[in-house]
Design an enzyme around this catalytic site. Structure first.
Site, PDB file in Angstrom:
ATOM      1  N   ASP A  86       3.403   1.824   3.220  1.00  0.00           N
ATOM      2  CA  ASP A  86       4.039   0.979   2.195  1.00  0.00           C
ATOM      3  C   ASP A  86       4.226   1.747   0.880  1.00  0.00           C
ATOM      4  O   ASP A  86       5.322   1.722   0.309  1.00  0.00           O
ATOM      5  CB  ASP A  86       3.210  -0.299   1.950  1.00  0.00           C
ATOM      6  CG  ASP A  86       3.364  -1.310   3.080  1.00  0.00           C
ATOM      7  OD1 ASP A  86       3.894  -0.924   4.144  1.00  0.00           O
ATOM      8  OD2 ASP A  86       2.958  -2.466   2.905  1.00  0.00           O
TER       9      ASP A  86
ATOM     10  N   SER B  73       3.241  -5.776  -2.421  1.00  0.00           N
ATOM     11  CA  SER B  73       2.187  -5.285  -3.325  1.00  0.00           C
ATOM     12  C   SER B  73       2.389  -3.806  -3.649  1.00  0.00           C
ATOM     13  O   SER B  73       2.226  -3.387  -4.799  1.00  0.00           O
ATOM     14  CB  SER B  73       0.799  -5.535  -2.732  1.00  0.00           C
ATOM     15  OG  SER B  73       0.672  -4.896  -1.483  1.00  0.00           O
TER      16      SER B  73
ATOM     17  N   PRO C 138       9.107 -11.860  -0.709  1.00  0.00           N
ATOM     18  CA  PRO C 138       8.010 -12.788  -0.359  1.00  0.00           C
ATOM     19  C   PRO C 138       6.676 -12.028  -0.276  1.00  0.00           C
ATOM     20  O   PRO C 138       6.658 -10.886   0.179  1.00  0.00           O
ATOM     21  CB  PRO C 138       8.412 -13.310   1.027  1.00  0.00           C
ATOM     22  CG  PRO C 138       9.860 -13.006   1.176  1.00  0.00           C
ATOM     23  CD  PRO C 138      10.165 -11.831   0.307  1.00  0.00           C
TER      24      PRO C 138
ATOM     25  N   LEU D 236       6.391  -7.398   3.971  1.00  0.00           N
ATOM     26  CA  LEU D 236       7.548  -6.718   3.377  1.00  0.00           C
ATOM     27  C   LEU D 236       7.150  -5.728   2.275  1.00  0.00           C
ATOM     28  O   LEU D 236       8.006  -5.211   1.553  1.00  0.00           O
ATOM     29  CB  LEU D 236       8.546  -7.746   2.839  1.00  0.00           C
ATOM     30  CG  LEU D 236       9.089  -8.726   3.895  1.00  0.00           C
ATOM     31  CD1 LEU D 236      10.051  -9.725   3.260  1.00  0.00           C
ATOM     32  CD2 LEU D 236       9.779  -7.995   5.039  1.00  0.00           C
TER      33      LEU D 236
ATOM     34  N   ALA E  26       5.264  -2.247  -3.651  1.00  0.00           N
ATOM     35  CA  ALA E  26       6.452  -2.146  -4.507  1.00  0.00           C
ATOM     36  C   ALA E  26       6.075  -2.444  -5.956  1.00  0.00           C
ATOM     37  O   ALA E  26       6.514  -1.748  -6.886  1.00  0.00           O
ATOM     38  CB  ALA E  26       7.533  -3.105  -4.017  1.00  0.00           C
TER      39      ALA E  26
ATOM     40  N   ALA F 264       3.749 -11.119   3.439  1.00  0.00           N
ATOM     41  CA  ALA F 264       4.654 -11.457   4.537  1.00  0.00           C
ATOM     42  C   ALA F 264       5.064 -10.239   5.345  1.00  0.00           C
ATOM     43  O   ALA F 264       5.910 -10.329   6.223  1.00  0.00           O
ATOM     44  CB  ALA F 264       5.890 -12.150   3.970  1.00  0.00           C
TER      45      ALA F 264
HETATM   46  O1  PMV Z   1       2.119  -6.253   6.296  1.00  0.00           O
HETATM   47  P1  PMV Z   1       2.272  -5.067   5.436  1.00  0.00           P
HETATM   48  O2  PMV Z   1       3.560  -5.030   4.692  1.00  0.00           O
HETATM   49  O3  PMV Z   1       1.117  -4.900   4.501  1.00  0.00           O
HETATM   50  O4  PMV Z   1       2.365  -3.785   6.404  1.00  0.00           O
HETATM   51  C1  PMV Z   1       1.199  -3.187   6.893  1.00  0.00           C
HETATM   52  C2  PMV Z   1       1.464  -2.165   7.955  1.00  0.00           C
HETATM   53  C3  PMV Z   1       0.212  -1.882   8.818  1.00  0.00           C
HETATM   54  O5  PMV Z   1       0.581  -0.837   9.712  1.00  0.00           O
HETATM   55  C4  PMV Z   1      -0.174  -3.104   9.621  1.00  0.00           C
HETATM   56  C5  PMV Z   1      -0.998  -1.443   7.995  1.00  0.00           C
HETATM   57  C6  PMV Z   1      -0.847  -0.063   7.362  1.00  0.00           C
HETATM   58  O6  PMV Z   1      -1.583   0.195   6.398  1.00  0.00           O
HETATM   59  O7  PMV Z   1      -0.054   0.757   7.838  1.00  0.00           O
END
Ligand code: PMV
Length: 347
Positions: free
Chosen positions: A178, A135, A127, A132, A137, A130
């Protein structure tokens, strides 16, 4: 008699004749942040797990120098030429979502020096927007597929760098967590100034991922936390420190295979995420539904403000917890660790 120019200059050999592969598929995993999202932006440690949902990317050569990107899930498609962006539909959204993919593709083309175009097709079971890591990946899988397409050997470190560059377009100040997990997979301890520490801990984590279905922007959520911290640093800084303590305790609990302890730490971490302002009613509703249905612990994962939560469960309660989340309006799926980061699937 004048000879037409077409015949005067022999056409340059096509990419295939120069020995380049014609199509390459690659994939990269989704992730859940077990502990430490947001705090990681302030150089605190975080624990992140790659899970068994993957994005698939296929890359093919074009003989012009255009980059054509299509995403079947998003229903978006656009052609990037040297000085033009031609969306097929929903121009603004297409640019916002597809530009990072162009950035990753262009970086690889620049490294290779090849004067070719690329056709990218994305299909994803992750998804979007959300929490996970969809982007990152996608960008990692794009970097892997395009580099193999051009017979370029690039290291995982390079894929990480390129993915981070692409993420900067979306999230402004991404921590790098990520890009790290979609590149390397497995279970990772991540800290901005220390980078990636893979944790080789043999523990099975039965997880349910619940999705509020509310989309939100990671960049905006990170900015909200920044604002709150600026307003009350003496309150928020100890919260960040407590987050770091949770990560250390969680590593110990993982090593001991102590799932009830891990669950409790998740609940505490959720309290801290509420304190910095990134939880909301729709998240709390499915978090409490999961806890009441027998989860050992539950917390939001990723940026919050909507998006997803995770629940750590005894094996025999997985289905009950997923069902409880659905009953209060969320969607849910079961997730397990995957050791595979970005990988080329087939050429
Ligand atoms: O929501 P996501 O999958 O983009 O995770 C971001 C994680 C954060 O700590 C909120 C931001 C970051 O760049 O680490």
């Amino acid at each position: 008699m004048t000879i037409p120019l077409l015949w005067a200059t022999p056409p340059s050999p096509s990419p295939s004749k120069r020995g380049l592969t014609l199509e390459v598929r690659a994939s990269a995993p989704a992730k859940v942040i077990l502990f430490g999202e947001h705090f990681v932006v302030y150089n605190q440690p975080a624990l992140v797990l790659a899970v068994d949902k993957r994005v698939q990317v296929s890359a093919r050569l074009r003989e012009d120098q255009h980059i054509h990107i299509r995403s079947s899930n998003l229903g978006l498609s656009a052609i990037f030429t040297e000085d033009h962006f031609q969306p097929q539909r929903r121009g603004k959204e297409a640019h916002r979502r597809l530009e990072p993919i162009r950035i990753a593709t262009q970086k690889i083309l620049d490294i290779s020096g090849e004067k070719v175009g690329v056709e990218i097709e994305i299909s994803s079971r992750i998804p979007v927007a959300a929490g996970l890591g969809s982007s990152a990946a996608v960008s990692a899988a794009v970097a892997a597929s395009v580099s193999r397409l051009l017979n370029l050997q690039i290291s995982k470190e390079k894929i990480f760098d390129i993915t981070l560059e692409a993420e900067r377009f979306i999230h402004r100040t991404p921590s790098g967590i990520d890009p790290a997990i979609s590149t390397y997979g497995g279970l990772i301890l991540f800290q901005k100034d220390r980078g990636v520490t893979p944790l080789e801990i043999d523990v099975d984590l039965p997880l349910v991922v619940g999705d509020t279905q509310l989309k939100r922007s990671t960049g905006d959520m990170v900015a909200e936390v920044g604002k709150r911290r600026e307003q009350c640093p003496s309150v928020i800084d100890p919260v960040l420190k407590a987050g770091a303590e949770i990560v250390q305790s969680a590593i110990q609990a993982l090593k001991n295979g102590d799932l009830p302890e891990l669950g409790e730490l998740m609940d505490i971490n959720q309290g801290l995420l509420s304190a910095v302002g990134v939880s909301n009613e729709s998240l709390e509703r499915i978090i409490y539904a999961a806890r009441n249905a027998g989860a050992l612990g539950a917390k939001l994962t990723g940026a919050g403000g909507g998006g997803c939560m995770i629940a750590l469960c005894p094996e025999e309660r997985l289905e009950d917890v997923a069902q409880a989340i659905r009953e209060v309006g969320g969607t849910a799926f079961l997730a397990r660790k995957t050791d595979d980061g970005v990988r080329v699937e087939a050429t």
